[in-house]
Design a protein around this motif. Structure first.
Motif, PDB file in Angstrom:
ATOM      1  N   UNK A  32       0.825  -1.214   0.000  1.00 16.74           N
ATOM      2  CA  UNK A  32       0.000   0.000   0.000  1.00 16.74           C
ATOM      3  C   UNK A  32       0.856   1.261   0.000  1.00 16.74           C
ATOM      4  N   UNK A  33       1.894   1.277   0.835  1.00 15.53           N
ATOM      5  CA  UNK A  33       2.785   2.436   0.859  1.00 15.53           C
ATOM      6  C   UNK A  33       3.572   2.523  -0.444  1.00 15.53           C
ATOM      7  N   UNK A  34       3.972   1.367  -0.976  1.00 19.76           N
ATOM      8  CA  UNK A  34       4.681   1.353  -2.260  1.00 19.76           C
ATOM      9  C   UNK A  34       3.812   1.954  -3.357  1.00 19.76           C
ATOM     10  N   UNK A  35       2.538   1.629  -3.357  1.00 19.29           N
ATOM     11  CA  UNK A  35       1.611   2.189  -4.344  1.00 19.29           C
ATOM     12  C   UNK A  35       1.547   3.711  -4.240  1.00 19.29           C
ATOM     13  N   UNK A  36       1.488   4.221  -3.003  1.00 18.22           N
ATOM     14  CA  UNK A  36       1.459   5.665  -2.820  1.00 18.22           C
ATOM     15  C   UNK A  36       2.755   6.296  -3.325  1.00 18.22           C
ATOM     16  N   UNK A  37       3.886   5.646  -3.046  1.00 24.08           N
ATOM     17  CA  UNK A  37       5.180   6.177  -3.483  1.00 24.08           C
ATOM     18  C   UNK A  37       5.272   6.206  -5.008  1.00 24.08           C
ATOM     19  N   UNK A  41       5.204  11.342  -4.575  1.00 27.93           N
ATOM     20  CA  UNK A  41       6.534  11.939  -4.491  1.00 27.93           C
ATOM     21  C   UNK A  41       7.263  11.381  -3.286  1.00 27.93           C
ATOM     22  N   UNK A  42       8.552  11.126  -3.450  1.00 29.45           N
ATOM     23  CA  UNK A  42       9.375  10.691  -2.331  1.00 29.45           C
ATOM     24  C   UNK A  42      10.561  11.639  -2.187  1.00 29.45           C
ATOM     25  N   UNK A  43      11.199  11.593  -1.033  1.00 30.27           N
ATOM     26  CA  UNK A  43      12.372  12.415  -0.799  1.00 30.27           C
ATOM     27  C   UNK A  43      12.859  12.269   0.621  1.00 30.27           C
ATOM     28  N   UNK A  44      13.777  13.137   1.006  1.00 34.11           N
ATOM     29  CA  UNK A  44      14.327  13.145   2.354  1.00 34.11           C
ATOM     30  C   UNK A  44      14.014  14.472   3.018  1.00 34.11           C
ATOM     31  N   UNK A  45      13.902  14.450   4.354  1.00 34.42           N
ATOM     32  CA  UNK A  45      13.701  15.675   5.117  1.00 34.42           C
ATOM     33  C   UNK A  45      14.546  15.610   6.382  1.00 34.42           C
ATOM     34  N   UNK A 344      -1.819  12.499   1.542  1.00 34.43           N
ATOM     35  CA  UNK A 344      -1.203  11.734   2.625  1.00 34.43           C
ATOM     36  C   UNK A 344       0.297  12.011   2.639  1.00 34.43           C
ATOM     37  N   UNK A 345       0.831  12.255   3.826  1.00 34.52           N
ATOM     38  CA  UNK A 345       2.282  12.352   4.041  1.00 34.52           C
ATOM     39  C   UNK A 345       2.663  11.256   5.017  1.00 34.52           C
ATOM     40  N   UNK A 346       3.567  10.373   4.602  1.00 34.40           N
ATOM     41  CA  UNK A 346       4.042   9.278   5.453  1.00 34.40           C
ATOM     42  C   UNK A 346       5.539   9.458   5.662  1.00 34.40           C
ATOM     43  N   UNK A 347       5.962   9.396   6.915  1.00 29.34           N
ATOM     44  CA  UNK A 347       7.386   9.540   7.230  1.00 29.34           C
ATOM     45  C   UNK A 347       7.650   9.143   8.676  1.00 29.34           C
ATOM     46  N   UNK A 348       8.918   8.787   8.986  1.00 27.07           N
ATOM     47  CA  UNK A 348       9.317   8.663  10.386  1.00 27.07           C
ATOM     48  C   UNK A 348       9.645  10.054  10.932  1.00 27.07           C
ATOM     49  N   UNK A 349       9.696  10.176  12.248  1.00 25.68           N
ATOM     50  CA  UNK A 349      10.164  11.426  12.834  1.00 25.68           C
ATOM     51  C   UNK A 349      11.692  11.454  12.901  1.00 25.68           C
ATOM     52  N   UNK A 367       6.984  10.135   1.907  1.00 23.73           N
ATOM     53  CA  UNK A 367       6.119   9.915   0.745  1.00 23.73           C
ATOM     54  C   UNK A 367       4.975  10.906   0.819  1.00 23.73           C
ATOM     55  N   UNK A 368       4.690  11.592  -0.284  1.00 21.97           N
ATOM     56  CA  UNK A 368       3.493  12.424  -0.392  1.00 21.97           C
ATOM     57  C   UNK A 368       2.635  11.884  -1.525  1.00 21.97           C
ATOM     58  N   UNK A 369       1.374  11.646  -1.219  1.00 20.23           N
ATOM     59  CA  UNK A 369       0.424  11.152  -2.233  1.00 20.23           C
ATOM     60  C   UNK A 369      -0.768  12.089  -2.299  1.00 20.23           C
ATOM     61  N   UNK A 370      -1.166  12.454  -3.508  1.00 23.10           N
ATOM     62  CA  UNK A 370      -2.319  13.323  -3.755  1.00 23.10           C
ATOM     63  C   UNK A 370      -3.329  12.539  -4.574  1.00 23.10           C
ATOM     64  N   UNK A 371      -4.517  12.323  -4.028  1.00 22.33           N
ATOM     65  CA  UNK A 371      -5.523  11.502  -4.711  1.00 22.33           C
ATOM     66  C   UNK A 371      -5.973  12.102  -6.037  1.00 22.33           C
TER      67      UNK A 371
END
Length: 406
Positions: A32-37, A41-45, A344-349, A367-371
Protein backbone atom coordinates in the motif's frame (compact mmCIF):
# COMPACT_ATOMS: atom_id res chain seq x y z
CA UNK A 1 -9.39 18.51 0.63
CA UNK A 2 -8.47 16.22 3.52
CA UNK A 3 -4.92 15.94 4.84
CA UNK A 4 -3.40 13.16 6.92
CA UNK A 5 0.14 12.75 8.22
CA UNK A 6 0.98 9.14 9.13
CA UNK A 7 4.01 9.24 11.41
CA UNK A 8 5.77 5.85 11.53
CA UNK A 9 7.94 6.57 14.53
CA UNK A 10 11.53 5.37 14.19
CA UNK A 11 10.86 3.27 11.07
CA UNK A 12 14.03 4.42 9.30
CA UNK A 13 17.25 2.47 9.85
CA UNK A 14 20.71 1.61 8.60
CA UNK A 15 21.51 -1.39 6.42
CA UNK A 16 21.70 -4.65 8.37
CA UNK A 17 23.95 -7.54 7.34
CA UNK A 18 21.58 -10.29 8.50
CA UNK A 19 18.91 -9.15 6.01
CA UNK A 20 21.23 -8.80 3.02
CA UNK A 21 22.62 -5.36 3.87
CA UNK A 22 19.19 -3.85 3.51
CA UNK A 23 17.03 -1.83 5.89
CA UNK A 24 13.73 -2.91 7.47
CA UNK A 25 11.89 -0.58 5.07
CA UNK A 26 13.59 -2.29 2.12
CA UNK A 27 12.64 -5.83 3.13
CA UNK A 28 9.19 -5.12 4.56
CA UNK A 29 6.19 -6.16 2.45
CA UNK A 30 4.37 -2.83 2.19
CA UNK A 31 2.33 -2.82 -1.05
CA UNK A 32 0.00 0.00 0.00
CA UNK A 33 2.78 2.44 0.86
CA UNK A 34 4.68 1.35 -2.26
CA UNK A 35 1.61 2.19 -4.34
CA UNK A 36 1.46 5.66 -2.82
CA UNK A 37 5.18 6.18 -3.48
CA UNK A 38 4.88 5.08 -7.11
CA UNK A 39 1.95 7.40 -7.65
CA UNK A 40 3.33 10.26 -5.61
CA UNK A 41 6.53 11.94 -4.49
CA UNK A 42 9.38 10.69 -2.33
CA UNK A 43 12.37 12.41 -0.80
CA UNK A 44 14.33 13.15 2.35
CA UNK A 45 13.70 15.68 5.12
CA UNK A 46 15.95 16.84 7.95
CA UNK A 47 13.55 16.78 10.90
CA UNK A 48 16.22 17.37 13.57
CA UNK A 49 17.82 20.83 13.48
CA UNK A 50 21.60 20.93 13.62
CA UNK A 51 22.80 20.98 17.21
CA UNK A 52 19.56 19.64 18.73
CA UNK A 53 19.04 16.19 20.20
CA UNK A 54 17.11 13.66 18.06
CA UNK A 55 14.25 13.26 20.51
CA UNK A 56 10.67 12.51 19.52
CA UNK A 57 9.62 15.83 21.04
CA UNK A 58 11.87 17.83 18.74
CA UNK A 59 11.16 15.64 15.71
CA UNK A 60 7.37 15.67 16.03
CA UNK A 61 7.25 19.42 16.64
CA UNK A 62 9.26 19.73 13.45
CA UNK A 63 7.00 17.45 11.39
CA UNK A 64 3.87 19.18 12.71
CA UNK A 65 5.25 22.46 11.40
CA UNK A 66 6.70 24.05 14.54
CA UNK A 67 10.39 24.98 14.34
CA UNK A 68 11.95 23.39 17.45
CA UNK A 69 14.51 26.20 17.69
CA UNK A 70 11.62 28.55 18.43
CA UNK A 71 9.04 26.42 20.23
CA UNK A 72 10.87 23.67 22.14
CA UNK A 73 11.06 24.13 25.93
CA UNK A 74 11.55 20.46 26.85
CA UNK A 75 9.81 17.14 26.38
CA UNK A 76 7.97 16.64 29.66
CA UNK A 77 5.89 19.85 29.57
CA UNK A 78 4.41 18.68 26.27
CA UNK A 79 3.36 15.47 28.01
CA UNK A 80 2.01 17.47 30.94
CA UNK A 81 -0.36 19.25 28.54
CA UNK A 82 -1.85 15.91 27.49
CA UNK A 83 -2.12 14.71 31.10
CA UNK A 84 -4.02 17.83 32.14
CA UNK A 85 -1.33 18.97 34.56
CA UNK A 86 -1.50 22.78 34.83
CA UNK A 87 1.86 24.54 34.77
CA UNK A 88 2.93 27.97 35.93
CA UNK A 89 5.82 29.86 34.36
CA UNK A 90 8.00 28.95 37.35
CA UNK A 91 7.38 25.18 37.29
CA UNK A 92 9.82 22.55 36.04
CA UNK A 93 8.69 19.16 34.76
CA UNK A 94 10.61 15.92 34.21
CA UNK A 95 9.89 12.76 32.28
CA UNK A 96 9.86 9.84 34.71
CA UNK A 97 10.45 6.43 33.11
CA UNK A 98 9.94 3.19 34.95
CA UNK A 99 13.05 1.20 34.03
CA UNK A 100 14.63 -2.16 34.74
CA UNK A 101 18.05 -2.03 36.41
CA UNK A 102 20.38 -4.94 37.12
CA UNK A 103 20.16 -6.43 40.59
CA UNK A 104 23.92 -6.60 41.18
CA UNK A 105 26.18 -3.90 42.58
CA UNK A 106 25.28 -0.71 44.48
CA UNK A 107 22.65 1.52 42.89
CA UNK A 108 25.04 3.97 41.24
CA UNK A 109 26.91 1.13 39.50
CA UNK A 110 23.92 -0.80 38.18
CA UNK A 111 23.26 -1.45 34.49
CA UNK A 112 20.13 -0.25 32.70
CA UNK A 113 18.56 -3.31 31.10
CA UNK A 114 15.23 -1.99 29.80
CA UNK A 115 14.00 1.58 29.38
CA UNK A 116 10.34 0.45 29.35
CA UNK A 117 10.25 -2.28 32.03
CA UNK A 118 9.13 -4.81 29.47
CA UNK A 119 6.40 -2.49 28.13
CA UNK A 120 4.74 -2.55 31.53
CA UNK A 121 0.98 -2.06 31.42
CA UNK A 122 -0.60 1.22 32.44
CA UNK A 123 -2.59 -0.55 35.15
CA UNK A 124 0.58 -1.94 36.74
CA UNK A 125 2.62 1.22 36.40
CA UNK A 126 -0.13 3.38 37.89
CA UNK A 127 0.03 1.31 41.07
CA UNK A 128 3.79 1.82 41.24
CA UNK A 129 3.61 5.57 40.68
CA UNK A 130 0.88 5.90 43.28
CA UNK A 131 3.11 4.09 45.79
CA UNK A 132 6.04 6.35 44.96
CA UNK A 133 3.80 9.39 45.28
CA UNK A 134 2.74 8.41 48.78
CA UNK A 135 6.31 7.91 49.95
CA UNK A 136 8.32 10.48 47.99
CA UNK A 137 5.93 13.32 47.20
CA UNK A 138 6.51 16.63 48.98
CA UNK A 139 4.93 20.06 48.98
CA UNK A 140 6.91 20.88 45.86
CA UNK A 141 7.61 17.50 44.19
CA UNK A 142 4.54 15.84 42.64
CA UNK A 143 4.20 12.55 40.75
CA UNK A 144 1.67 12.00 37.95
CA UNK A 145 0.96 8.59 36.35
CA UNK A 146 0.94 8.40 32.58
CA UNK A 147 0.82 5.58 30.03
CA UNK A 148 2.82 2.34 30.34
CA UNK A 149 6.36 3.26 31.46
CA UNK A 150 6.00 7.01 30.73
CA UNK A 151 5.22 9.26 33.73
CA UNK A 152 5.71 12.82 34.98
CA UNK A 153 7.36 14.60 37.91
CA UNK A 154 6.45 18.22 38.62
CA UNK A 155 8.72 20.51 40.64
CA UNK A 156 6.45 23.36 41.71
CA UNK A 157 8.17 26.74 41.49
CA UNK A 158 11.42 24.99 40.64
CA UNK A 159 12.59 27.91 38.55
CA UNK A 160 12.54 30.12 41.63
CA UNK A 161 15.27 28.01 43.21
CA UNK A 162 16.99 26.54 40.17
CA UNK A 163 19.49 27.72 37.60
CA UNK A 164 17.77 25.37 35.15
CA UNK A 165 21.15 23.83 34.48
CA UNK A 166 20.41 20.10 34.16
CA UNK A 167 22.44 17.38 32.48
CA UNK A 168 20.09 14.41 32.13
CA UNK A 169 20.30 11.40 29.79
CA UNK A 170 17.41 9.56 28.11
CA UNK A 171 17.41 5.95 29.33
CA UNK A 172 17.00 4.51 25.83
CA UNK A 173 20.37 6.05 24.94
CA UNK A 174 22.30 3.92 27.45
CA UNK A 175 20.72 0.48 27.28
CA UNK A 176 23.11 -2.22 28.46
CA UNK A 177 25.45 0.31 30.05
CA UNK A 178 26.35 1.12 33.62
CA UNK A 179 24.42 4.13 34.89
CA UNK A 180 27.43 5.41 36.81
CA UNK A 181 28.38 7.98 34.17
CA UNK A 182 24.80 8.99 33.35
CA UNK A 183 23.25 9.86 36.69
CA UNK A 184 21.88 13.42 36.95
CA UNK A 185 24.51 16.15 36.86
CA UNK A 186 24.28 19.81 37.72
CA UNK A 187 23.36 21.95 40.75
CA UNK A 188 20.39 19.69 41.68
CA UNK A 189 21.96 16.31 40.98
CA UNK A 190 21.66 15.17 44.59
CA UNK A 191 17.90 15.86 44.72
CA UNK A 192 17.20 13.90 41.55
CA UNK A 193 19.61 11.04 42.21
CA UNK A 194 18.21 10.57 45.73
CA UNK A 195 14.70 10.20 44.31
CA UNK A 196 15.94 7.57 41.87
CA UNK A 197 17.80 5.63 44.55
CA UNK A 198 14.86 5.73 46.96
CA UNK A 199 12.52 4.55 44.21
CA UNK A 200 14.63 1.41 43.79
CA UNK A 201 14.32 0.57 47.49
CA UNK A 202 10.55 1.10 47.32
CA UNK A 203 9.90 -0.75 44.06
CA UNK A 204 12.20 -3.76 44.17
CA UNK A 205 9.84 -5.82 46.35
CA UNK A 206 6.56 -4.19 45.33
CA UNK A 207 3.80 -6.79 44.73
CA UNK A 208 3.48 -5.68 41.10
CA UNK A 209 7.15 -6.40 40.48
CA UNK A 210 7.12 -9.65 42.44
CA UNK A 211 4.32 -10.90 40.18
CA UNK A 212 6.02 -9.65 37.00
CA UNK A 213 9.22 -11.45 37.96
CA UNK A 214 7.30 -14.70 38.58
CA UNK A 215 5.85 -14.36 35.07
CA UNK A 216 9.31 -13.91 33.59
CA UNK A 217 8.69 -10.21 32.84
CA UNK A 218 11.09 -7.35 33.50
CA UNK A 219 10.31 -5.58 36.78
CA UNK A 220 9.99 -1.81 36.99
CA UNK A 221 12.75 -1.55 39.53
CA UNK A 222 13.53 2.18 39.45
CA UNK A 223 12.47 5.53 38.08
CA UNK A 224 14.73 7.34 35.62
CA UNK A 225 14.47 11.13 35.51
CA UNK A 226 15.12 13.03 32.27
CA UNK A 227 13.43 15.26 29.66
CA UNK A 228 13.27 18.39 31.84
CA UNK A 229 11.29 21.38 30.62
CA UNK A 230 9.20 24.44 31.37
CA UNK A 231 5.82 25.71 30.25
CA UNK A 232 5.60 25.82 26.42
CA UNK A 233 3.48 27.92 24.08
CA UNK A 234 2.57 27.00 20.51
CA UNK A 235 0.86 29.12 17.90
CA UNK A 236 -2.59 27.97 16.79
CA UNK A 237 -2.39 25.27 14.12
CA UNK A 238 -5.54 26.61 12.49
CA UNK A 239 -4.16 30.12 12.29
CA UNK A 240 -0.82 28.80 11.06
CA UNK A 241 -2.12 26.50 8.33
CA UNK A 242 -5.83 27.29 7.98
CA UNK A 243 -6.82 23.75 9.00
CA UNK A 244 -8.76 22.29 11.93
CA UNK A 245 -8.02 18.76 12.98
CA UNK A 246 -7.04 16.06 15.44
CA UNK A 247 -4.12 14.02 16.71
CA UNK A 248 -4.26 10.27 17.34
CA UNK A 249 -1.57 8.56 19.39
CA UNK A 250 -0.97 6.23 22.31
CA UNK A 251 1.53 8.59 23.93
CA UNK A 252 1.04 11.80 25.88
CA UNK A 253 3.83 13.58 24.03
CA UNK A 254 1.94 13.68 20.73
CA UNK A 255 -1.42 14.50 22.28
CA UNK A 256 0.27 17.27 24.27
CA UNK A 257 1.71 18.90 21.15
CA UNK A 258 -1.73 18.67 19.56
CA UNK A 259 -3.52 20.19 22.54
CA UNK A 260 -1.10 23.10 22.73
CA UNK A 261 -1.58 23.67 18.99
CA UNK A 262 -5.37 23.66 19.31
CA UNK A 263 -5.90 20.22 17.76
CA UNK A 264 -8.27 17.66 19.28
CA UNK A 265 -6.71 14.61 20.94
CA UNK A 266 -8.45 11.35 20.03
CA UNK A 267 -7.79 8.43 22.36
CA UNK A 268 -8.35 4.94 20.99
CA UNK A 269 -9.17 1.98 23.22
CA UNK A 270 -6.34 -0.54 23.18
CA UNK A 271 -3.75 1.95 21.92
CA UNK A 272 -0.51 0.98 23.67
CA UNK A 273 2.32 2.40 21.57
CA UNK A 274 3.74 -1.09 20.96
CA UNK A 275 3.40 -3.70 18.21
CA UNK A 276 0.35 -4.95 20.12
CA UNK A 277 -1.54 -1.67 19.80
CA UNK A 278 -5.01 -1.33 18.29
CA UNK A 279 -3.91 -0.47 14.75
CA UNK A 280 -7.34 -0.97 13.19
CA UNK A 281 -8.95 1.21 15.85
CA UNK A 282 -6.51 4.01 15.07
CA UNK A 283 -7.25 3.78 11.35
CA UNK A 284 -11.00 3.85 11.97
CA UNK A 285 -10.66 6.84 14.29
CA UNK A 286 -8.68 8.74 11.66
CA UNK A 287 -11.24 8.05 8.95
CA UNK A 288 -14.14 8.99 11.21
CA UNK A 289 -12.48 12.28 12.20
CA UNK A 290 -11.90 13.23 8.56
CA UNK A 291 -15.37 12.23 7.39
CA UNK A 292 -16.98 13.99 10.36
CA UNK A 293 -15.49 17.33 9.35
CA UNK A 294 -11.82 17.50 10.30
CA UNK A 295 -9.51 18.95 7.65
CA UNK A 296 -6.44 17.24 9.08
CA UNK A 297 -5.36 14.26 11.19
CA UNK A 298 -1.92 13.59 12.62
CA UNK A 299 -1.75 9.82 13.17
CA UNK A 300 1.22 8.73 15.25
CA UNK A 301 2.37 5.09 15.38
CA UNK A 302 5.00 4.27 17.99
CA UNK A 303 5.58 0.56 17.34
CA UNK A 304 8.62 0.66 14.99
CA UNK A 305 10.43 2.96 17.42
CA UNK A 306 9.81 0.67 20.39
CA UNK A 307 11.03 -2.32 18.38
CA UNK A 308 14.15 -0.36 17.46
CA UNK A 309 14.86 0.45 21.10
CA UNK A 310 14.47 -3.22 21.98
CA UNK A 311 16.81 -4.23 19.14
CA UNK A 312 14.08 -6.50 17.78
CA UNK A 313 14.60 -6.61 14.02
CA UNK A 314 11.85 -9.04 13.12
CA UNK A 315 9.20 -7.16 15.08
CA UNK A 316 10.35 -3.86 13.59
CA UNK A 317 9.80 -5.28 10.11
CA UNK A 318 6.49 -6.78 11.21
CA UNK A 319 5.30 -3.49 12.73
CA UNK A 320 5.97 -1.66 9.46
CA UNK A 321 4.04 -4.33 7.56
CA UNK A 322 1.12 -4.10 9.99
CA UNK A 323 1.00 -0.32 9.53
CA UNK A 324 0.84 -0.81 5.77
CA UNK A 325 -1.89 -3.46 6.04
CA UNK A 326 -4.03 -2.11 8.89
CA UNK A 327 -3.46 1.65 8.65
CA UNK A 328 -2.47 2.86 5.19
CA UNK A 329 -4.57 0.50 3.07
CA UNK A 330 -7.85 0.91 4.99
CA UNK A 331 -7.54 4.70 5.25
CA UNK A 332 -6.90 5.10 1.51
CA UNK A 333 -9.78 2.77 0.64
CA UNK A 334 -12.22 4.47 3.02
CA UNK A 335 -11.48 7.96 1.72
CA UNK A 336 -11.74 6.80 -1.88
CA UNK A 337 -15.08 5.12 -1.22
CA UNK A 338 -16.30 8.33 0.41
CA UNK A 339 -15.21 10.18 -2.75
CA UNK A 340 -13.03 12.53 -0.73
CA UNK A 341 -10.04 14.29 -2.25
CA UNK A 342 -7.09 13.79 0.07
CA UNK A 343 -3.34 14.08 0.52
CA UNK A 344 -1.20 11.73 2.63
CA UNK A 345 2.28 12.35 4.04
CA UNK A 346 4.04 9.28 5.45
CA UNK A 347 7.39 9.54 7.23
CA UNK A 348 9.32 8.66 10.39
CA UNK A 349 10.16 11.43 12.83
CA UNK A 350 13.75 10.11 13.14
CA UNK A 351 15.69 6.89 12.62
CA UNK A 352 15.89 4.32 15.42
CA UNK A 353 18.55 1.93 14.09
CA UNK A 354 18.47 -1.62 15.38
CA UNK A 355 22.22 -1.71 15.97
CA UNK A 356 22.16 1.49 18.06
CA UNK A 357 18.81 1.04 19.84
CA UNK A 358 18.41 4.81 20.05
CA UNK A 359 17.55 7.81 17.85
CA UNK A 360 19.79 9.48 15.29
CA UNK A 361 19.69 12.85 13.52
CA UNK A 362 19.87 11.45 9.98
CA UNK A 363 17.41 12.76 7.37
CA UNK A 364 14.30 10.57 7.06
CA UNK A 365 12.43 9.39 3.95
CA UNK A 366 8.98 10.71 3.13
CA UNK A 367 6.12 9.92 0.75
CA UNK A 368 3.49 12.42 -0.39
CA UNK A 369 0.42 11.15 -2.23
CA UNK A 370 -2.32 13.32 -3.75
CA UNK A 371 -5.52 11.50 -4.71
CA UNK A 372 -6.16 14.04 -7.47
CA UNK A 373 -3.10 12.90 -9.42
CA UNK A 374 -3.44 9.13 -9.14
CA UNK A 375 -1.36 7.78 -12.01
CA UNK A 376 1.82 5.73 -11.78
CA UNK A 377 4.82 7.98 -12.19
CA UNK A 378 7.78 5.83 -11.28
CA UNK A 379 9.19 2.81 -9.50
CA UNK A 380 9.61 4.84 -6.31
CA UNK A 381 9.73 3.02 -3.01
CA UNK A 382 9.45 4.22 0.57
CA UNK A 383 13.04 3.44 1.50
CA UNK A 384 16.02 5.42 2.68
CA UNK A 385 17.95 4.65 -0.52
CA UNK A 386 15.14 5.45 -2.95
CA UNK A 387 14.36 8.68 -1.11
CA UNK A 388 17.98 9.79 -1.33
CA UNK A 389 18.20 8.93 -5.03
CA UNK A 390 15.11 11.03 -5.76
CA UNK A 391 17.08 14.22 -5.25
CA UNK A 392 14.21 15.78 -3.29
CA UNK A 393 15.38 17.22 0.02
CA UNK A 394 13.86 19.55 2.62
CA UNK A 395 16.17 21.26 5.07
CA UNK A 396 13.55 21.34 7.86
CA UNK A 397 10.35 19.63 8.90
CA UNK A 398 8.30 22.85 8.81
CA UNK A 399 9.37 23.42 5.19
CA UNK A 400 8.07 19.97 4.24
CA UNK A 401 4.85 20.48 6.21
CA UNK A 402 4.13 23.81 4.51
CA UNK A 403 4.83 22.22 1.12
CA UNK A 404 2.48 19.33 1.92
CA UNK A 405 -0.38 21.69 2.80
CA UNK A 406 -0.10 23.66 -0.47
Amino acid sequence: MKYIIILVDGAGDYTIESIGNKTPLEVANIPNITNLAQNGEIGLVQTIPVGMQPGSDIANLSVMGYAPEKYHTGRSPLEAASMGVPLSDTDITFRCNLVTLSEDKPYQEKTILDHSSGDITTEESTQLIETLSKQLQTEFIKYYPGVSYRHLILWKNGLKSSTYDFDLTPPHDILGQSISNYLPKGPHQELLTNMMEKSYDILKNHPVNVLRTKKGLNPASSIWIWGEGKKPRLDSFKEKFGLAGSVISAVDLIHGIGILAGLKPIKVDGATGTIHTNFSGKASAAVKALLDGDDFVYLHLEAPDECGHQGNLQEKIESIEIIDHKIVGPIKTALEEAKEEFKVLILPDHLTPIKLRTHTSDPVPYVIYDSRTNSKKSDNRFTEKSAKESGNFFLTGPELTSYFFK
